[in-house]
Each structure stands twice: as structure tokens, then as C-alpha cells.
Design a protein around this motif. Structure first.
Motif, PDB file in Angstrom:
ATOM      1  N   GLN A 188       0.815  -1.208   0.000  1.00 25.50           N
ATOM      2  CA  GLN A 188       0.000   0.000   0.000  1.00 25.50           C
ATOM      3  C   GLN A 188       0.852   1.262   0.000  1.00 25.50           C
ATOM      4  N   ASP A 189       0.321   2.258  -0.680  1.00 28.07           N
ATOM      5  CA  ASP A 189       0.802   3.627  -0.570  1.00 28.07           C
ATOM      6  C   ASP A 189      -0.409   4.534  -0.705  1.00 28.07           C
ATOM      7  N   ALA A 190      -0.192   5.815  -0.926  1.00 30.51           N
ATOM      8  CA  ALA A 190      -1.302   6.768  -0.886  1.00 30.51           C
ATOM      9  C   ALA A 190      -2.393   6.457  -1.905  1.00 30.51           C
TER      10      ALA A 190
ATOM     11  N   LYS B 111      -3.693  -0.009  -2.686  1.00 29.81           N
ATOM     12  CA  LYS B 111      -3.746  -1.009  -1.619  1.00 29.81           C
ATOM     13  C   LYS B 111      -4.142  -2.336  -2.253  1.00 29.81           C
TER      14      LYS B 111
ATOM     15  N   ASP C 108     -10.474  -4.340   5.788  1.00 31.54           N
ATOM     16  CA  ASP C 108     -10.355  -3.930   4.389  1.00 31.54           C
ATOM     17  C   ASP C 108     -10.510  -5.077   3.404  1.00 31.54           C
TER      18      ASP C 108
ATOM     19  N   GLU D  81       5.434  -1.539   1.485  1.00 34.27           N
ATOM     20  CA  GLU D  81       5.303  -0.627   0.351  1.00 34.27           C
ATOM     21  C   GLU D  81       5.259  -1.432  -0.953  1.00 34.27           C
TER      22      GLU D  81
ATOM     23  N   ASN E  56       5.538   7.707   2.568  1.00 31.99           N
ATOM     24  CA  ASN E  56       4.345   6.883   2.355  1.00 31.99           C
ATOM     25  C   ASN E  56       3.495   6.869   3.627  1.00 31.99           C
TER      26      ASN E  56
ATOM     27  N   THR F  26       0.724   5.292   4.387  1.00 25.17           N
ATOM     28  CA  THR F  26      -0.120   4.128   4.657  1.00 25.17           C
ATOM     29  C   THR F  26       0.618   2.954   5.274  1.00 25.17           C
TER      30      THR F  26
END
Length: 491
Positions: free
Chosen positions: A90-92, A95, A247, A259, A364, A366
């Protein structure tokens, strides 16, 4: 509703969760791996899962191995879900969850007979390691193998009942030699300069204590390729387990959040064969040294630069540290003025672009990587990631003001309180020593640099000593924020 991760439940997983497309029952072990933590399961295991999903090399599955009691709970968690792991990238703006199945077994830590038998198995052609920077018995000052470490001395006296990773490797190699089985390749995947050579020094150095002739045989016959590995992978907490349930609807005892970025550069020296990892993004090169030095100094060194000021200012997450103007500018100034100039050209790589990528990765929001994790184990990490850069700068007669401040920040952190007075819980295998020395250094900065096994010649440099003392004095007098602001105000 959540699905408990297991082999029986793979077909029941939500559609937005990836899963192995291969028949795991058809896999066979080809790699024995020591150190089944988050990094390994987000890195080497993911590359192998990609390879198996491509229909290739199903005889190179992973068999886990461990030597310490603290590894048993992790093994139990993985066994309970048939050695499967959920990896969440995940990053901005991204996901994605996938279940990887490259591991097929995990030998009980402490079961010496079973470990040696597996190491002697002809099917095992690679033995790999992620046992942390402190696991290689390196003297911090010389950066060479320390044959006088008590654990090494014990294995040297009792080679048939080894307790260390390297003693176990030796027992396996000795059995293979006796049986006429070709030796396995030893593949280090830890963040250590020249990690293949470091591992070879440990294996050969331990062998010399009990059987010099066998040590010479290892030098002639066993390959230890160097590697550069990279992926930011924080520790798993209940926060990550809950996020996976909320999620993606998956219940995993030990998921890995990381990441999207990953990199693996590897020297192609595998006499016993290897999986076709180049098919899934691994870069094979003749010499990994330029890539390794770039990563260790810019990324790992950069982590140290932001860690200690952030820790002293009570910043919890790494991305929050990067949102702090002082910390971000401190990183940029030290990298551009003192670290990057010590990094030689890297084939096919623009160093400035690489650092820009590092800044984005550190930012990052998240991942949830913690400042405390970056501050961990400075007594082993500083001699590998920071002090060699200082030594190069001093040798070239260049400024070390920023790196002297970084070292002072580490010292101030080890004092055990933040600027606000909050207690810093022990965060180094040698915390008792580091804490006591930091307290002495408050009034006598030379006490910190007198740790010869950590600083070596750098600690004896008058130039560095002056810069360090000035920086530490400012931290105690003015605090972290004012000290950083003063440093950044200099042209």
C-alpha cells in the motif's frame, strides 16, 4: 464475515485478494531460509511466489528454519495457517492484498538434528538468511568477523551440537561432503555491506576454530554471492491484523504490510543451480557493490538521519517525521551535502532520482512504519550505515557537520528520555551500555566517542570530536528543534 487463512480456505477468499495459482502440493523444497520475519516474507518469498505463479521452478520452494526460542511463536502462527502469508502492499493511491504460498514447511527452532538433516538434503541447494545486521558476529570497529564472541567460541568447541546459524551450516556442509553431495550456496539477504563476504567470513572463521582443513574446503567449494535487497516492511501489530480484516475480510495470524516498491540485485554465483528469478524482476549482475553502497548509505543511512531527531521530538510514524519541515530538510541537507557525494556512480542509475524515490518512500502515509523501529539497534547499524561515510568524508578533508549532529542525536536518544521528558524504552541489544555511556557523555562528550568497538578511528578524529561535542552540547542546551534549525540555517 472474515475468512480464516488456511489452505482449505484459499478458494473462499474474497475476489479482491490474490492467491497462488499453482498447486502447492506439487512444490518441493529447494531453499532453506533462516529468519522468517516480515522482510523475508515480503521480499524473497514474494519473488518466489511470482515465479511459481508463472509456472516455473516448483522445486525451489522455501523451508523455514530458526535457532531461537523466540522464533517458535512465529512458527506456530504460520503453521496454523499452513505456512501461508497475506502480503498487503500500500501507498497513498494503492492497496492490494495477496496470499503467498512459497513456504511449505518450517523446522522447529532448536531441533538441531532435523535442521542438520535438512541442510544435508541434496534437494536443498540454497541456504538463505535474514537474521538482522547484528546476527553475523561482526566487530563493529573493524567490521570483521569476531571469533571470540562467546556463541562462536561455544560452537567452535562443540561443532557437532551447534547453536548458531553458522554452526548449523557447517554441520550440514560437513555431512554433504561426507556423502559426496555438492555444497549448497549461501545467500545472505541482510542489509550489510558485502553481505556475501561477511557471511563467508563467519562460516569459514567458525570452521577454522575446530577444523582448519574443512575451512579451506569451504573456501574452495562454497559460493557466497553478494546481494542488495530493499523493501520497507514494518513490524506487524494488531493494527495491521485489524486492517486486513476490515479492508479485505481475511483473518491472518501474521500478515505483512509493506510498500509496493521492492528491489533485489544479486551476483550470479550459484554452482548448485538457482531459480530463474530474473523472470520476475531480480537483477543479476557481476558485481553488486555499487548498488549495495548506494542503498546502504542513502536509504539505510537516511533512515538513521531522520530516526533520532524524530524520536527525540516524540514523533511516532516515519511519514509523520517526513511531514516535519525540520526533519525533512535535515535529511535533504545531509544527503545532498555529505552522504551522496561519497556514493560512486551506479550502472543504469541516476543517484539524484534514486534519492527522490527514497524521499517518496519514506513519506508513504499508509505503511505505518515507526520511528522506534528505525531507532532500533544503533550499536549495530551506525557502524554499517553512518560511520563509514564519516570516515570517507574525514579522509577526503570534507565537512562532517551534519553527520556529527546525527551521531550526537543518536547519543542523546540513548540517554533514555525525549526532549519532552518522556521515557525511551530500551531499544538496542546493548541498551544498558549505550544508556550508561550517553549519560556520561552529557558532561563528557568524549566518553561516547571512546567506544572504540563502534567508532574506531572516527572516534579518535579531532575534527569529528569537535563537531560531535558542539552538536551534543547544543542538543542539551537548546533542544532538538532549535539545534536542527541552527544547522539548517548555515549556508
Amino acid at each position: 464475515m472474515t475468512i480464516k487463512l488456511s489452505a482449505a480456505n484459499l478458494d473462499k477468499l474474497p475476489k479482491n485478494v490474490g492467491k497462488p495459482s499453482y498447486d502447492r502440493s506439487a512444490l518441493s523444497g529447494g531453499i532453506l531460509h533462516f529468519g522468517l520475519g516480515n522482510f523475508h516474507r515480503a521480499h524473497q518469498a514474494v519473488y518466489l511466489d511470482d515465479l511459481f505463479n508463472a509456472g516455473l521452478d516448483h522445486d525451489w520452494a522455501l523451508v523455514g528454519a530458526g535457532v531461537f526460542d523466540f522464533e517458535k511463536p512465529g512458527r506456530d502462527r504460520l503453521k496454523d495457517q499452513d505456512w501461508l502469508t497475506t502480503v498487503v502492499e500500500q501507498d497513498a493511491g494503492h492497496k492490494q492484498a495477496r496470499v503467498t504460498g512459497a513456504m511449505i514447511d518450517f523446522i522447529e527452532p532448536g531441533d538441531t538434528d532435523a535442521l542438520i538433516a535438512k541442510l544435508a538434503d541434496p534437494a536443498i541447494r540454497i541456504v538463505s538468511t535474514t537474521i538482522t545486521e547484528g546476527g553475523y558476529f561482526i566487530d563493529p570497529a573493524t567490521q570483521k568477523f569476531n571469533p571470540q564472541h562467546p556463541d562462536i567460541v561455544a560452537d567452535g568447541k562443540n561443532p557437532d551440537r551447534p547453536k548458531t546459524v553458522f554452526g548449523l551450516m557447517l554441520a550440514g556442509l560437513k555431512s554433504r561432503r561426507a556423502d559426496g553431495t555438492p555444497p549448497f550456496t549461501v545467500m545472505c539477504c541482510d542489509n550489510i555491506p558485502h553481505n556475501g563476504k561477511v557471511t563467508a567470513d563467519a562460516v569459514v572463521g567458525l570452521a577454522r576454530l575446530s577444523d582448519p582443513e574443512f575451512a579451506d574446503w569451504i573456501v574452495r567449494n562454497v559460493a557466497f554471492p553478494n546481494a542488495m535487497v530493499d523493501r520497507i516492511t514494518p513490524a506487524t501489530t494488531d493494527r495491521e491484523r485489524k486492517a486486513l480484516k476490515d479492508d479485505f475480510g481475511v483473518e491472518d495470524n501474521w500478515p505483512v504490510f509493506c510498500e509496493p516498491f521492492r528491489q533485489w540485485v544479486l551476483e550470479d554465483r550459484f554452482p548448485a543451480g538457482r531459480p530463474a528469478l530474473e523472470r520476475v524482476g531480480v537483477q543479476f549482475v557481476e558485481d553488486v557493490s555499487p548498488f549495495e553502497l548506494m542503498k546502504i548509505r542513502i536509504l539505510n543511512g537516511g533512515h538513521a538521519v531522520i530516526a533520532y531527531p524524530a524520536g527525540l521530538m516524540d514523533i511516532h510514524f516515519v511519514h509523520e517525521a517526513m511531514q516535519n519541515d525540520l526533519v525533512r530538510r535535515f535529511l535533504s541537507k545531509i544527503e545532498n551535502e555529505e552522504i551522496i557525494p561519497t556514493v560512486p556512480p551506479v550502472p543504469g542509475t541516476d543517484i539524484d532520482d534514486y534519492f527522490a524515490l527514497i524521499e517518496r518512500r519514506f513519506s508513504n502515509p499508509t505503511i505505518g512504519d515507526t520511528v522506534r523501529r528505525l531507532c532500533l539497534d544503533g550499536s549495530n547499524r551506525q557502524p554499517k550505515f553512518i560511520i563509514p561515510t564519516i570516515a570517507d568524508r574525514l579522509k577526503a578533508g570534507k565537512s562532517i557537520d551534519g553527520l556529527a549532529l546525527e551521531s550526537a542525536l543518536w547519543c542523546r536518544y540513548c540517554y533514555g528520555t525525549t526532549d519532552s521528558g518522556a521515557i525511551t524504552e530500551p531499544n538496542d541489544p546493548n541498551w544498558e551500555r549505550m544508556n550508561a555511556t550517553a549519560k556520561n557523555a552529557k558532561n563528557d562528550p568524549a566518553a561516547w566517542l571512546a567506544m572504540e568497538d563502534i567508532y574506531g578511528a572516527v572516534g579518535r578524529s579531532d575534527v569529528f570530536a569537535r563537531g560531535f561535542a558542539e552538536a551534543l552540547g547544543s542538543l542539551w542546551k537548546d533542544g532538538t528543534q532549535a539545534t536542527l534549525a541552527n544547522y539548517l540555517s548555515r549556508s
